[in-house]
Structure formats: structure tokens, C-alpha cells
Design a protein around this motif. Structure first.
Motif, mmCIF file in Angstrom:
data_model
loop_
_atom_site.group_PDB
_atom_site.id
_atom_site.type_symbol
_atom_site.label_atom_id
_atom_site.label_comp_id
_atom_site.label_asym_id
_atom_site.label_seq_id
_atom_site.Cartn_x
_atom_site.Cartn_y
_atom_site.Cartn_z
ATOM 1 N N LEU A 55 0.870 -1.172 0.000
ATOM 2 C CA LEU A 55 0.000 0.000 0.000
ATOM 3 C C LEU A 55 0.909 1.223 0.000
ATOM 4 N N PRO A 56 0.402 2.399 -0.289
ATOM 5 C CA PRO A 56 1.259 3.582 -0.238
ATOM 6 C C PRO A 56 2.004 3.683 1.098
ATOM 7 N N ALA A 57 3.322 3.814 1.004
ATOM 8 C CA ALA A 57 4.173 3.960 2.188
ATOM 9 C C ALA A 57 4.041 2.804 3.162
ATOM 10 N N THR A 58 3.715 1.633 2.656
ATOM 11 C CA THR A 58 3.547 0.449 3.502
ATOM 12 C C THR A 58 4.174 -0.746 2.796
ATOM 13 N N TYR A 78 -1.445 1.892 7.109
ATOM 14 C CA TYR A 78 -1.669 2.915 6.095
ATOM 15 C C TYR A 78 -2.706 3.940 6.553
ATOM 16 N N ALA A 79 -3.778 3.471 7.196
ATOM 17 C CA ALA A 79 -4.874 4.365 7.577
ATOM 18 C C ALA A 79 -4.515 5.278 8.742
ATOM 19 N N GLY A 80 -3.590 4.870 9.575
ATOM 20 C CA GLY A 80 -3.195 5.720 10.700
ATOM 21 C C GLY A 80 -3.658 5.184 12.035
ATOM 22 N N GLY A 81 -3.076 5.706 13.092
ATOM 23 C CA GLY A 81 -3.288 5.179 14.432
ATOM 24 C C GLY A 81 -4.707 5.284 14.945
ATOM 25 N N GLU A 82 -5.512 6.219 14.426
ATOM 26 C CA GLU A 82 -6.885 6.374 14.918
ATOM 27 C C GLU A 82 -7.877 5.491 14.169
ATOM 28 N N ALA A 83 -7.434 4.826 13.141
ATOM 29 C CA ALA A 83 -8.345 4.020 12.315
ATOM 30 C C ALA A 83 -8.846 2.806 13.094
ATOM 31 N N GLN A 84 -10.084 2.408 12.796
ATOM 32 C CA GLN A 84 -10.697 1.237 13.418
ATOM 33 C C GLN A 84 -11.156 0.273 12.335
ATOM 34 N N LEU A 85 -10.820 -1.002 12.517
ATOM 35 C CA LEU A 85 -11.239 -2.036 11.575
ATOM 36 C C LEU A 85 -12.737 -2.265 11.709
ATOM 37 N N THR A 86 -13.441 -2.355 10.584
ATOM 38 C CA THR A 86 -14.891 -2.555 10.633
ATOM 39 C C THR A 86 -15.341 -3.354 9.419
ATOM 40 N N GLY A 87 -16.658 -3.483 9.226
ATOM 41 C CA GLY A 87 -17.199 -4.153 8.058
ATOM 42 C C GLY A 87 -16.864 -5.636 8.002
ATOM 43 N N LEU A 88 -16.815 -6.179 6.796
ATOM 44 C CA LEU A 88 -16.574 -7.608 6.611
ATOM 45 C C LEU A 88 -15.226 -8.044 7.161
ATOM 46 N N ALA A 89 -14.220 -7.174 7.080
ATOM 47 C CA ALA A 89 -12.898 -7.530 7.620
ATOM 48 C C ALA A 89 -12.971 -7.759 9.125
ATOM 49 N N SER A 99 -20.397 -14.705 7.149
ATOM 50 C CA SER A 99 -19.999 -13.447 6.535
ATOM 51 C C SER A 99 -19.421 -13.678 5.141
ATOM 52 N N PRO A 100 -19.849 -12.905 4.138
ATOM 53 C CA PRO A 100 -19.236 -13.020 2.804
ATOM 54 C C PRO A 100 -17.751 -12.689 2.873
ATOM 55 N N ARG A 101 -16.987 -13.304 2.003
ATOM 56 C CA ARG A 101 -15.560 -13.032 1.948
ATOM 57 C C ARG A 101 -15.302 -11.817 1.063
ATOM 58 N N SER A 102 -14.313 -11.045 1.417
ATOM 59 C CA SER A 102 -13.943 -9.879 0.628
ATOM 60 C C SER A 102 -12.445 -9.648 0.743
ATOM 61 N N ASP A 103 -11.840 -9.217 -0.344
ATOM 62 C CA ASP A 103 -10.422 -8.873 -0.313
ATOM 63 C C ASP A 103 -10.192 -7.485 0.282
ATOM 64 N N ASP A 104 -11.247 -6.699 0.369
ATOM 65 C CA ASP A 104 -11.115 -5.353 0.915
ATOM 66 C C ASP A 104 -10.984 -5.384 2.433
ATOM 67 N N VAL A 105 -10.268 -4.428 2.963
ATOM 68 C CA VAL A 105 -10.167 -4.231 4.416
ATOM 69 C C VAL A 105 -10.774 -2.864 4.712
ATOM 70 N N GLN A 106 -11.924 -2.874 5.357
ATOM 71 C CA GLN A 106 -12.647 -1.628 5.608
ATOM 72 C C GLN A 106 -12.250 -1.049 6.957
ATOM 73 N N ARG A 114 -7.497 12.973 6.540
ATOM 74 C CA ARG A 114 -7.414 13.175 5.094
ATOM 75 C C ARG A 114 -7.098 11.892 4.328
ATOM 76 N N ARG A 115 -6.862 10.813 5.040
ATOM 77 C CA ARG A 115 -6.481 9.576 4.380
ATOM 78 C C ARG A 115 -7.608 9.078 3.483
ATOM 79 N N LYS A 116 -7.247 8.653 2.260
ATOM 80 C CA LYS A 116 -8.225 8.150 1.300
ATOM 81 C C LYS A 116 -7.990 6.669 1.040
ATOM 82 N N SER A 117 -8.991 6.025 0.472
ATOM 83 C CA SER A 117 -8.875 4.605 0.132
ATOM 84 C C SER A 117 -7.756 4.387 -0.886
ATOM 85 N N ALA A 118 -7.097 3.243 -0.748
ATOM 86 C CA ALA A 118 -6.036 2.869 -1.692
ATOM 87 C C ALA A 118 -5.924 1.356 -1.705
#
Length: 329
Positions: A55-58, A78-89, A99-106, A114-118
Motif C-alpha cells: 500500500l502507499p508507504a507500507t 496505512y490508515a493511521g493510528g486512529e483508524a478502526q477495523l470494521t465491516g466484513l474484515a 460473513s461473505p468473503r472480501s479482499d477489501d479491508v474496511q 485526510r487519508r483516502k482509500s487505496a
């Protein structure tokens, strides 16, 4: 301590080895620079395919396909220290089976971030983070209720939404109160499906296939009221097995034989015992699989209607009566 070597790396402090080990060989550019590496070295390592930029810078200090946990760690870095894992991940992290499988990590981040999806890191800004998030050594994980609602808002079909809502309640991940709070927090933003699924579970539905059976029979002009998950009692007041549905007037019980809920090895004998216990008292037990309900709803409805029509009034002669709900959800 003696300095150690990792594949493709020059001699470096042992604390960096410990960091890499703790983070399963996933590190951020900031962490690499803090350990004395420069951008040119990072570039050479990736160019030589000794590392990979995931991922960018990761970076991953090993090549090959990342594990689920490595994807979660890298997305969180990548998302930063305040980010929280949620959703299917997050549901996968908790161990949801439906739960359906997904390659995305929400992940969710504060609204000011200001962090955006990547890549596979899907980031949403939230007005409020989850106050009940669970701390782990590498990233916070939203509570099951928040994760279920966030996952459902991104799903486009009712069936998987039903499945994760029912599993959350049935397996004790979340109760109705916490789910209701999260649905209200989300307001009307993409919540139509989870509102429907929540209403079904609150009414006593125990699984997604059961909800589909209810829907299949709802428009019947033949059937009397179906009691869902009723408490059945014998003539002596003893509790009997609770079927998924029951037509008291005809003494017809309905069972959804899902592999997940009924046919695990430990449950096979129990399923037969339930059938035999009701049958010996004169109850006709009809069994349907989720695939039958989904693919042949008219045939399923006709089967139930024919059984009901042929036994109408028979319920008064059997030694079974309907009591209060067996277990409110």
C-alpha cells in the motif's frame, strides 16, 4: 544484544527485528526511516523483489501473497493510528461463519482525517468512531454491532445481510439493543436491508434461510397463522422440541435443514430425535433445505399448503399445544 539480519536487509538494531516480527513482517515507511533506512534503499529492495510495497508507504518484508492478518495490519498502518477495523474484515476477525468473503479491508477514520482509500484499504470518514471498539496489539476493531451495520450498508443483497444479522444475535456477538443503536446511528444512509433483517430477527427469525421460508409462505391464501419458533408443550406440560414454524390447526411443523445450523456432526442425532419426538405425538414434520426454498419457493409453498389442507383441524386431536415463546431473542 547482537544486531541481526533479515532477508535483504543490512545490519540493523534488534528492536527493528522485534517490530517486524510483531507486525508479521509488515512495516510502514515512517517506521523504516526511523530505523535508519532511506527511500533509495526502500526503492532498491522493492526493485529487487526482496520486499513488496503493498500500500502507499507500507511494505511487506517478504514477498508472496499476504495473509488476512497481514492485510489487516498493512491497511491499519496505512490508515493511521486512529483508524478502526470494521465491516466484513472485522466480521472475519471475529470469526463469523456466514460473513461473505472480501479482499477489501474496511476501516473508519475520524471525519477530519485526510487519508483516502487505496488498494484493498477501504477507508470511510466517520462523524464518530466506535466507543466500544476492542483494542488489539496492532489495531482497534469495531464492536460486532458496529461492524455488522457497516458491513450491511455496503452489501447489495438481502440474503447475506440476513445471515450476518442472524448470526450476530444467535452466536452472542451482539444483542438486539446494540444493533438497534447502531442502525439508528447510521440513520437512513444505506440501511434499508439491515432494517428489514433486524425486524425479522427481532420477530424471532433465527437464520437467513428461515427468513426466506417466512417470505416464501407469507403470501399464501391457504395457510392459517404460522407460529414461528413456538414453544410446544405435551399433554403433561413437558417442553417439546421447538420447530422453525408450526401450523397448530393442522399439527404441521416446518424445519429448515441448513447444513450450518442443523447438520453439523454433533447435531445430526439431535435433529432426528427432534423429528421423532414430534412425530410420535402426531405432528407431521416437513423438512426443507435452504436451496429448495431459494430455488423452488412455489413448490415449497405448495407442499406446505397441501399438507395443511389435508390435515386441517387435525391439530385438535394431537397431544401438543402451543405455549409462550420458548426464548425471546
Amino acid at each position: 544484544m547482537e544486531p541481526v539480519m533479515l532477508r535483504g536487509m543490512r545490519t540493523h538494531p534488534p528492536e527493528f527485528s522485534e517490530l517486524a516480527e510483531r507486525q508479521q513482517q509488515i512495516v510502514s515507511r515512517t517506521q523504516l526511516l526511523a530505523c535508519g533506512f532511506d527511500d533509495m534503499y526502500l526503492y532498491r529492495q522493492t526493485r529487487r523483489a526482496l520486499w513488496q510495497r503493498v500500500l502507499p508507504a507500507t511494505y511487506s518484508l517478504v514477498t508472496g501473497t499476504l495473509t488476512d492478518e497481514q492485510r489487516r495490519i498493512s491497511a491499519a498502518l496505512y490508515a493511521g493510528g486512529e483508524a478502526q477495523l470494521t465491516g466484513l474484515a472485522a466480521l472475519t476477525w471475529y470469526g463469523f461463519r456466514q460473513s461473505p468473503r472480501s479482499d477489501d479491508v474496511q476501516l473508519i477514520v475520524p471525519h477530519h482525517a485526510r487519508r483516502k482509500s487505496a488498494g484493498y484499504a477501504v477507508i470511510s470518514r466517520a462523524l464518530a468512531l466506535d466507543g466500544r471498539a476492542r483494542a488489539t496489539p496492532l489495531y482497534p476493531v469495531c464492536s460486532p454491532a458496529r461492524a455488522v451495520v457497516d458491513a450491511a450498508r455496503d452489501l447489495r443483497q438481502l440474503r447475506p445481510v440476513r445471515a450476518i444479522v442472524a448470526e450476530a444475535v444467535q452466536r452472542g456477538y451482539a444483542d438486539l439493543t446494540s444493533l438497534d443503536e447502531e442502525i439508528k446511528r447510521a440513520r437512513r444512509s444505506r440501511t434499508a436491508l439491515i432494517r428489514k433483517a433486524f425486524t425479522e430477527v427481532a420477530a424471532g427469525t433465527r437464520s437467513a434461510p428461515e427468513a426466506e421460508l417466512r417470505e416464501c409462505l407469507a403470501d399464501s391464501g391457504v395457510l392459517a397463522e404460522i407460529r414461528w419458533n413456538p414453544r410446544l408443550l405435551g399433554a403433561d406440560g413437558a417442553s417439546l422440541p421447538t420447530p422453525d414454524g408450526y401450523l397448530a390447526d393442522a399439527a404441521v411443523a416446518l424445519e429448515v435443514d441448513s447444513q450450518e445450523y442443523h447438520f453439523r456432526p454433533a447435531d445430526w442425532t439431535r435433529t432426528l430425535d427432534r423429528h421423532n419426538e414430534l412425530s410420535r405425538l402426531g405432528v407431521l414434520v416437513l423438512h426443507f433445505t435452504p436451496a429448495q426454498i431459494r430455488r423452488e419457493p412455489r413448490r415449497v409453498r405448495r407442499t406446505v399448503e397441501d399438507a395443511y389442507d389435508s390435515r386441517r383441524g387435525f391439530g385438535a386431536t394431537v397431544r401438543v399445544r402451543v405455549g409462550q415463546p420458548a426464548r425471546p431473542i
